[in-house]
Design an enzyme around this catalytic site. Sequence first.
Site, PDB file in Angstrom:
ATOM      1  N   LYS A   1       0.832  -1.209   0.000  1.00 61.56           N
ATOM      2  CA  LYS A   1       0.000   0.000   0.000  1.00 61.56           C
ATOM      3  C   LYS A   1       0.869   1.262   0.000  1.00 61.56           C
ATOM      4  O   LYS A   1       0.548   2.249  -0.690  1.00 61.56           O
ATOM      5  CB  LYS A   1      -0.932   0.000   1.219  1.00 61.56           C
TER       6      LYS A   1
ATOM      7  N   LYS B   1       1.274  12.002   4.961  1.00 63.86           N
ATOM      8  CA  LYS B   1       1.616  10.962   5.922  1.00 63.86           C
ATOM      9  C   LYS B   1       2.132   9.711   5.231  1.00 63.86           C
ATOM     10  O   LYS B   1       3.123   9.087   5.661  1.00 63.86           O
ATOM     11  CB  LYS B   1       0.383  10.642   6.780  1.00 63.86           C
TER      12      LYS B   1
END
Length: 310
Positions: free
Chosen positions: A173, A248
């Site tokens: 991911k 992030k």
Amino acid sequence: MDNKRIGFIGVGAMGLPMALRLCQAGYNVVFTSRRDEAVQRLTAAGATAVPTPLLVASQSDVVMSCLPADDDLFQVFLGPDGVIENMQPGGTIIDFSTTSPMMIQRVAAEAARRQIRVVDAPVSGGVYGAERGTLTLMVGADGAVLEEVRPLLEVLGSQIYHVGDIGLGKVFKIINNLLTGTTLVLVGEALSLAANAGADLSLLYEVVKSSSGNSAAWTDAVPTLLQAAAEGDQPAPSPGFRLELMRKDLKLAEALGADLGTPLALTTLALQFYTAACSRGMAKEDAKQVGRLVARLANADLSPRASDGA
């Protein structure tokens, strides 16, 4: 899995439609949330609201989570009133969050001591995919555990990939978002160069879409950026994946690269644009809007031109 009690922690932009799909599929869902919208929509769908993750854990055979960051994962699972200490042995945790591989491995190690299995299953596909059950799931888990929970995952996603052990789901991911995040900055650069050269940006969009330069980032971001420029450099009112979350995720990629001794020069450069955008008040906007900042820095006007027929 049909009779399993399902707990859900983290019913935000992604988690809410995922939990709703489980309710619609007939599963008994218990959840916790401070958001009135989430409570109202889930209880209307038949789910049960409880005040804390501790109570979710004590009432669930499977606990699912979709959380923003490592700190949230730590508090929910390893904190003093966390899930692991209050879940019955034999239970299963399925985590859909995009966090560091090390954190989910730490959660899994603590869970194993209480005979609780962990499935590392971050998702891609956005809110649209979550609502329609067409997410892509990148699963790091024991193969037998994956097969046991597959019926649950199939409610949520149309593509389920077993990518290896716990932690590798997060790696896949992070790499996916590294590609998306850096490409969104490149989209902004391409539009800026074209605008400063006097090109018709709407025509450019169509040409690239049918050429080798096309990408999902191009087809998704360009109409959004051109619309924002046409409306006076205003972002879309309903953001999808927040810019601060892309920042992030690029920081996760940068940290993973540092841990593994892998230089990520372009990722580090792209991260600077997201950091600058957040510092200029764009943190809650859609990540695609990073292109607006790129255009400003290039003194490029992305609004329709007379030559475009506008």
